[in-house]
Design a protein around this motif. Sequence first.
Motif, PDB file in Angstrom:
ATOM      1  N   LYS A 105      -0.430  21.328 -15.699  1.00  0.00           N
ATOM      2  CA  LYS A 105      -0.362  22.596 -16.435  1.00  0.00           C
ATOM      3  C   LYS A 105       0.536  23.565 -15.670  1.00  0.00           C
ATOM      4  O   LYS A 105       0.463  23.666 -14.444  1.00  0.00           O
ATOM      5  CB  LYS A 105      -1.754  23.205 -16.600  1.00  0.00           C
ATOM      6  N   THR A 135       0.874  22.300 -21.246  1.00  0.00           N
ATOM      7  CA  THR A 135       0.156  21.166 -20.658  1.00  0.00           C
ATOM      8  C   THR A 135       0.946  19.895 -20.890  1.00  0.00           C
ATOM      9  O   THR A 135       1.316  19.576 -22.022  1.00  0.00           O
ATOM     10  CB  THR A 135      -1.243  21.008 -21.284  1.00  0.00           C
ATOM     11  N   ILE A 163      -2.996  25.752 -12.163  1.00  0.00           N
ATOM     12  CA  ILE A 163      -1.842  26.056 -13.016  1.00  0.00           C
ATOM     13  C   ILE A 163      -0.724  26.659 -12.168  1.00  0.00           C
ATOM     14  O   ILE A 163      -0.940  27.619 -11.423  1.00  0.00           O
ATOM     15  CB  ILE A 163      -2.235  27.019 -14.148  1.00  0.00           C
ATOM     16  N   TYR A 207       0.905  15.761 -20.440  1.00  0.00           N
ATOM     17  CA  TYR A 207       0.106  14.543 -20.248  1.00  0.00           C
ATOM     18  C   TYR A 207       1.085  13.427 -19.884  1.00  0.00           C
ATOM     19  O   TYR A 207       2.051  13.180 -20.625  1.00  0.00           O
ATOM     20  CB  TYR A 207      -0.649  14.189 -21.522  1.00  0.00           C
ATOM     21  N   LYS A 254       2.347  19.952 -24.581  1.00  0.00           N
ATOM     22  CA  LYS A 254       1.730  20.790 -25.618  1.00  0.00           C
ATOM     23  C   LYS A 254       1.744  22.256 -25.207  1.00  0.00           C
ATOM     24  O   LYS A 254       1.723  22.583 -24.014  1.00  0.00           O
ATOM     25  CB  LYS A 254       0.284  20.348 -25.869  1.00  0.00           C
ATOM     26  N   VAL A 286       1.171  29.155 -21.104  1.00  0.00           N
ATOM     27  CA  VAL A 286       0.658  27.960 -20.433  1.00  0.00           C
ATOM     28  C   VAL A 286       0.966  26.721 -21.274  1.00  0.00           C
ATOM     29  O   VAL A 286       0.635  26.654 -22.452  1.00  0.00           O
ATOM     30  CB  VAL A 286      -0.859  28.062 -20.187  1.00  0.00           C
ATOM     31  N   ILE A 310      -2.530  15.051 -15.701  1.00  0.00           N
ATOM     32  CA  ILE A 310      -2.364  16.314 -16.429  1.00  0.00           C
ATOM     33  C   ILE A 310      -1.634  17.291 -15.512  1.00  0.00           C
ATOM     34  O   ILE A 310      -2.009  17.459 -14.350  1.00  0.00           O
ATOM     35  CB  ILE A 310      -3.717  16.934 -16.823  1.00  0.00           C
ATOM     36  N   TYR A 345     -10.806  20.300 -15.656  1.00  0.00           N
ATOM     37  CA  TYR A 345      -9.575  20.857 -15.094  1.00  0.00           C
ATOM     38  C   TYR A 345      -9.843  22.196 -14.412  1.00  0.00           C
ATOM     39  O   TYR A 345     -10.528  23.070 -14.957  1.00  0.00           O
ATOM     40  CB  TYR A 345      -8.518  21.036 -16.187  1.00  0.00           C
ATOM     41  N   ASN A 368      -2.247  23.926 -28.465  1.00  0.00           N
ATOM     42  CA  ASN A 368      -2.426  22.483 -28.569  1.00  0.00           C
ATOM     43  C   ASN A 368      -1.442  21.814 -29.530  1.00  0.00           C
ATOM     44  O   ASN A 368      -1.683  20.712 -30.023  1.00  0.00           O
ATOM     45  CB  ASN A 368      -3.862  22.135 -28.988  1.00  0.00           C
ATOM     46  N   ASN A 394      -8.468  25.605 -13.490  1.00  0.00           N
ATOM     47  CA  ASN A 394      -7.372  26.481 -13.912  1.00  0.00           C
ATOM     48  C   ASN A 394      -6.604  27.116 -12.761  1.00  0.00           C
ATOM     49  O   ASN A 394      -5.486  27.604 -12.955  1.00  0.00           O
ATOM     50  CB  ASN A 394      -7.901  27.581 -14.844  1.00  0.00           C
ATOM     51  N   LEU A 439      -9.949  17.426 -19.651  1.00  0.00           N
ATOM     52  CA  LEU A 439      -9.636  18.860 -19.599  1.00  0.00           C
ATOM     53  C   LEU A 439     -10.856  19.699 -19.231  1.00  0.00           C
ATOM     54  O   LEU A 439     -10.723  20.779 -18.640  1.00  0.00           O
ATOM     55  CB  LEU A 439      -9.077  19.326 -20.942  1.00  0.00           C
ATOM     56  N   SER A 465       0.044  26.330 -25.687  1.00  0.00           N
ATOM     57  CA  SER A 465      -1.293  26.878 -25.475  1.00  0.00           C
ATOM     58  C   SER A 465      -2.186  26.741 -26.707  1.00  0.00           C
ATOM     59  O   SER A 465      -3.411  26.881 -26.612  1.00  0.00           O
ATOM     60  CB  SER A 465      -1.199  28.351 -25.066  1.00  0.00           C
TER      61      SER A 465
END
Length: 338
Positions: A166, A132, A121, A134, A210, A130, A164, A116, A214, A118, A113, A212
């Motif tokens: 997003k 995510t 997205i 996996y 997940k 947002v 990943i 990553y 987590n 952004n 991450l 925003s």
Amino acid sequence: MIHHFLLFTLLALTMGCADKKAQTSTNNSVKTSDISAYQGTASITQGIASTQAEAIYSCDRGRKTNIGKITSTDQKEWVVPAETNYLNSEFPFASDLFNSCEGMNYKNAEEALSYYDNSSIIAVDPDGEVFTAYIFADNYFEMYVNGIPVGKDKVPFTQFNSSIVKFKAKKPFTIAMKLVDWEEHLGVGCEANRGKPFHAGDAGMVAVIKDSENNIIATTDENWKAQTFYTAPILDLSCVSEEGGYRYSKNCSTEGGQDGSSYYALHWELPTDWMKTNFDDSNWPNATTFSNREIGVNNKPAYTNFTSVFDASEKDAKFIWSTNVVLDNEVLVRYTIK
């Protein structure tokens, strides 16, 4: 008399060789059924497809990633292993969770991450939250949210990688994914393995989504819908059956062999709107779940480096596929997050 004896001897040797050759051919042949034995709704192809594109992706120690075409007995043309958006520049690539083909050998999700971008997205809803995802897919995936492309696999075949994705969306939203088990022998679902040049490959996909903060809001499990659209190799068409929306190949052989030229394959046309939110998947079977051991990921760092995500103690994600993780090569899955 000598001439007659020589002629008789030569004839006997010739017949003996012919018998031996015929026996060898019979022993090496694949026992297949007549097409009339099949009573289902799929189109039927037999044998190897013609190659249309070679090495669409190259990876050190990876299998060659080709695309082919084959015509079924009802004169329909099919792309194998599947018609994908891999070469479509407008469909975004997923970011790397782990990708040894390109040197992205991240040790954990936090490290991945940190790299990553952004700007990758995808805004399904510009004012949404947002999320995510996996994903570990054997071998290839394309992911949509509410019908919008949000990410596709960078490595169509091998070496094994994970990804990943997003995206920005509002609940509820529908995830739809095309999953493809790639093949070395186009049109028959086979690859070289375990001493057999024509061995059926296996598949599987696991995902964790997940928010925003987590928090895990969804994982792959038996509540997802999963339908198969390409099944191969089939040695005997009488082994397959259909029951409502279920397409079963569980009674079919997965042994493979030395020659796949007589193997059959079954193909079903994809609904045009299968990735849309309002698509009716009520007659699709629920996904079948598989353990890590059944899929065989315990020696794959693309998975094992991220067990804290995929096998989280609070919510252990399950590998999913259609009813046959070995013979079903193109599968569509759907799930709505509320």
